[in-house]
Design an enzyme around this catalytic site. Structure first.
Site, mmCIF file in Angstrom:
data_model
loop_
_atom_site.group_PDB
_atom_site.id
_atom_site.type_symbol
_atom_site.label_atom_id
_atom_site.label_comp_id
_atom_site.label_asym_id
_atom_site.label_seq_id
_atom_site.Cartn_x
_atom_site.Cartn_y
_atom_site.Cartn_z
ATOM 1 N N SER A 156 0.647 -1.065 -0.058
ATOM 2 C CA SER A 156 -0.151 0.021 0.025
ATOM 3 C C SER A 156 0.926 1.346 -0.069
ATOM 4 O O SER A 156 2.100 1.057 0.388
ATOM 5 C CB SER A 156 -0.922 -0.169 1.108
ATOM 6 O OG SER A 156 -1.605 1.354 1.640
ATOM 7 N N TYR A 169 -1.998 -0.894 10.266
ATOM 8 C CA TYR A 169 -2.356 -1.350 8.855
ATOM 9 C C TYR A 169 -1.143 -0.653 8.146
ATOM 10 O O TYR A 169 -0.641 -1.769 7.570
ATOM 11 C CB TYR A 169 -3.603 -0.659 8.348
ATOM 12 C CG TYR A 169 -3.572 -1.049 7.067
ATOM 13 C CD1 TYR A 169 -4.360 -2.122 6.403
ATOM 14 C CD2 TYR A 169 -3.318 0.042 5.840
ATOM 15 C CE1 TYR A 169 -4.416 -2.326 4.934
ATOM 16 C CE2 TYR A 169 -3.539 -0.091 4.467
ATOM 17 C CZ TYR A 169 -4.077 -1.585 3.933
ATOM 18 O OH TYR A 169 -4.360 -1.678 2.585
HETATM 19 P P1 NDP Z 1 -11.419 -6.194 0.449
HETATM 20 O O1 NDP Z 1 -11.886 -5.626 2.142
HETATM 21 O O2 NDP Z 1 -12.426 -5.622 -0.594
HETATM 22 O O3 NDP Z 1 -11.254 -7.615 0.360
HETATM 23 C C1 NDP Z 1 -10.433 -8.061 1.319
HETATM 24 C C2 NDP Z 1 -10.348 -9.668 1.146
HETATM 25 O O4 NDP Z 1 -9.453 -10.319 2.239
HETATM 26 C C3 NDP Z 1 -11.827 -10.326 1.331
HETATM 27 O O5 NDP Z 1 -11.953 -11.253 0.437
HETATM 28 C C4 NDP Z 1 -11.761 -10.884 2.788
HETATM 29 O O6 NDP Z 1 -12.652 -12.124 2.838
HETATM 30 C C5 NDP Z 1 -10.275 -11.372 2.924
HETATM 31 N N1 NDP Z 1 -9.755 -11.477 4.272
HETATM 32 C C6 NDP Z 1 -9.911 -10.530 5.179
HETATM 33 N N2 NDP Z 1 -9.623 -10.758 6.574
HETATM 34 C C7 NDP Z 1 -9.389 -12.383 6.324
HETATM 35 C C8 NDP Z 1 -8.992 -13.458 7.142
HETATM 36 N N3 NDP Z 1 -8.975 -13.231 8.334
HETATM 37 N N4 NDP Z 1 -8.919 -14.540 6.541
HETATM 38 C C9 NDP Z 1 -9.136 -14.744 5.098
HETATM 39 N N5 NDP Z 1 -9.322 -14.004 4.214
HETATM 40 C C10 NDP Z 1 -9.573 -12.461 4.884
HETATM 41 O O7 NDP Z 1 -10.189 -5.414 0.283
HETATM 42 P P2 NDP Z 1 -9.353 -5.127 -1.027
HETATM 43 O O8 NDP Z 1 -9.752 -5.657 -2.348
HETATM 44 O O9 NDP Z 1 -9.603 -3.304 -1.044
HETATM 45 O O10 NDP Z 1 -7.979 -4.965 -0.657
HETATM 46 C C11 NDP Z 1 -7.233 -6.186 -1.235
HETATM 47 C C12 NDP Z 1 -5.672 -6.088 -0.930
HETATM 48 O O11 NDP Z 1 -5.291 -4.702 -1.231
HETATM 49 C C13 NDP Z 1 -5.434 -5.736 0.683
HETATM 50 O O12 NDP Z 1 -4.202 -6.437 1.031
HETATM 51 C C14 NDP Z 1 -5.322 -4.301 1.171
HETATM 52 O O13 NDP Z 1 -4.657 -3.901 1.913
HETATM 53 C C15 NDP Z 1 -4.669 -3.883 -0.411
HETATM 54 N N6 NDP Z 1 -5.007 -2.379 -0.791
HETATM 55 C C16 NDP Z 1 -6.385 -1.942 -1.197
HETATM 56 C C17 NDP Z 1 -6.538 -0.702 -1.510
HETATM 57 C C18 NDP Z 1 -7.658 -0.242 -2.013
HETATM 58 O O14 NDP Z 1 -7.882 0.988 -2.363
HETATM 59 N N7 NDP Z 1 -8.777 -1.141 -2.044
HETATM 60 C C19 NDP Z 1 -5.318 0.141 -1.626
HETATM 61 C C20 NDP Z 1 -3.967 -0.339 -1.030
HETATM 62 C C21 NDP Z 1 -3.820 -1.513 -0.706
HETATM 63 P P3 NDP Z 1 -14.086 -11.850 3.610
HETATM 64 O O15 NDP Z 1 -14.692 -10.903 2.174
HETATM 65 O O16 NDP Z 1 -14.392 -13.427 3.499
HETATM 66 O O17 NDP Z 1 -14.110 -11.067 4.774
#
Ligand code: NDP
Length: 250
Positions: A156, A169
């Site tokens: 990020s 985070y």
């Molecule tokens: P979302 O919150 O939309 O999705 C996150 C995913 O991670 C979900 O599928 C969720 O599963 C899964 N997850 C969370 N906790 C767990 C857990 N304990 N065990 C297994 N799976 C888990 O996030 P994004 O798609 O936005 O983010 C994806 C990545 O990109 C992350 O690493 C985030 O930090 C990074 N990022 C995102 C940005 C953005 O602007 N969106 C910017 C910079 C980085 P479930 O739905 O089942 O909870």
């Protein structure tokens, strides 16, 4: 090695590859899993919420892409044994793993440093740092069965420059960058490449939680980022390792 600012994947570029995506049920991970399957990969869908994974599975099968596999796993509670068992299953089912996308992530709550509480800190470190470390460790032998394996971590902007209130985070994303660099350096003389993607502001539920007042329509969608995910998973990125790349280059 010149790293492109954009990449047009040819159809079938991931043909016959086996790629594990964490957090495959929602957001960027869901789109990455669909996209990898569209380009020919057999995708292993790992996530916390089984019905979200099943929905992705159904969509992949309905589209006629290679049949995926599902691994329901909560990274918060997962132990070394879970990852070792998963590695053994992948070895038995597929004989190798060509790609590993560490995408699952936990934001927690944005809060002043003085108010960071230990349970939240520990949960975020567990899901964002410890889980990918243990998973990668367990999967290295099966990754090494592939001719050109690719491991991608998700970072990020706040993992490169700290920002007020992003506390645990942001620290977890600095750790992710460090993990990637250390692993890439250790594996420098092997065919296994390791890189980080910074997605940049992207229209997902995590972003909406961090910026509730924002007009999400102005943000890029996960689909807009897929050129970099495809590039790093394809053989076109052989030789690229130890890099922290932006999916939305300036
Ligand atoms: P979302 O919150 O939309 O999705 C996150 C995913 O991670 C979900 O599928 C969720 O599963 C899964 N997850 C969370 N906790 C767990 C857990 N304990 N065990 C297994 N799976 C888990 O996030 P994004 O798609 O936005 O983010 C994806 C990545 O990109 C992350 O690493 C985030 O930090 C990074 N990022 C995102 C940005 C953005 O602007 N969106 C910017 C910079 C980085 P479930 O739905 O089942 O909870």
């Amino acid at each position: 090695m010149q790293i492109p600012q954009h990449y047009s994947a040819v159809p079938g570029v991931l043909q016959d590859k086996v790629i594990l995506v964490t957090g495959a049920g929602d957001g960027i991970g869901r789109t990455a899993a669909m996209t990898f399957a569209q380009y020919g990969a057999t995708v292993i869908l790992l996530g916390k919420t089984t019905n979200k994974l099943t929905a992705v599975y159904d969509e992949i099968v309905a589209a006629g892409y290679p049949e995926p596999a599902i691994v329901p796993l909560d990274l918060k509670g997962a132990t070394k044994k879970h990852y070792q068992d998963m590695a053994a299953t992948i070895q038995a089912e597929f004989g190798r793993l060509d790609g590993l996308l560490h995408n699952a992530g936990l934001l927690g709550v944005l809060t002043p440093f003085e108010h960071i509480d230990l349970p939240t800190w520990q949960d975020i470190m567990q899901v964002n740092v410890t889980a990918p470390m243990l998973m990668t460790q367990a999967l290295l032998p099966v990754l090494k069965q592939s001719a050109h394996p690719s491991v991608v971590f998700t970072s990020s902007g706040v993992g490169r420059k700290g920002r007020a209130f992003w506390g645990p985070y942001a620290v977890s994303k600095f750790a992710t960058e460090g993990l990637m660099q250390i692993l890439a350096d250790e594996l420098d003389q092997t065919s296994l490449r390791v890189n980080c993607i910074n997605p940049g502001a992207t229209r997902t539920s995590m972003r909406a939680k961090a910026y509730p007042g924002e007009d999400a329509q102005k943000l890029k969608t996960p689909a807009d980022l897929m050129w970099l995910y495809l590039y790093l998973m394809s053989d076109d990125s052989i030789g690229v390792t130890g890099q922290s790349l932006d999916a939305q280059p300036k």
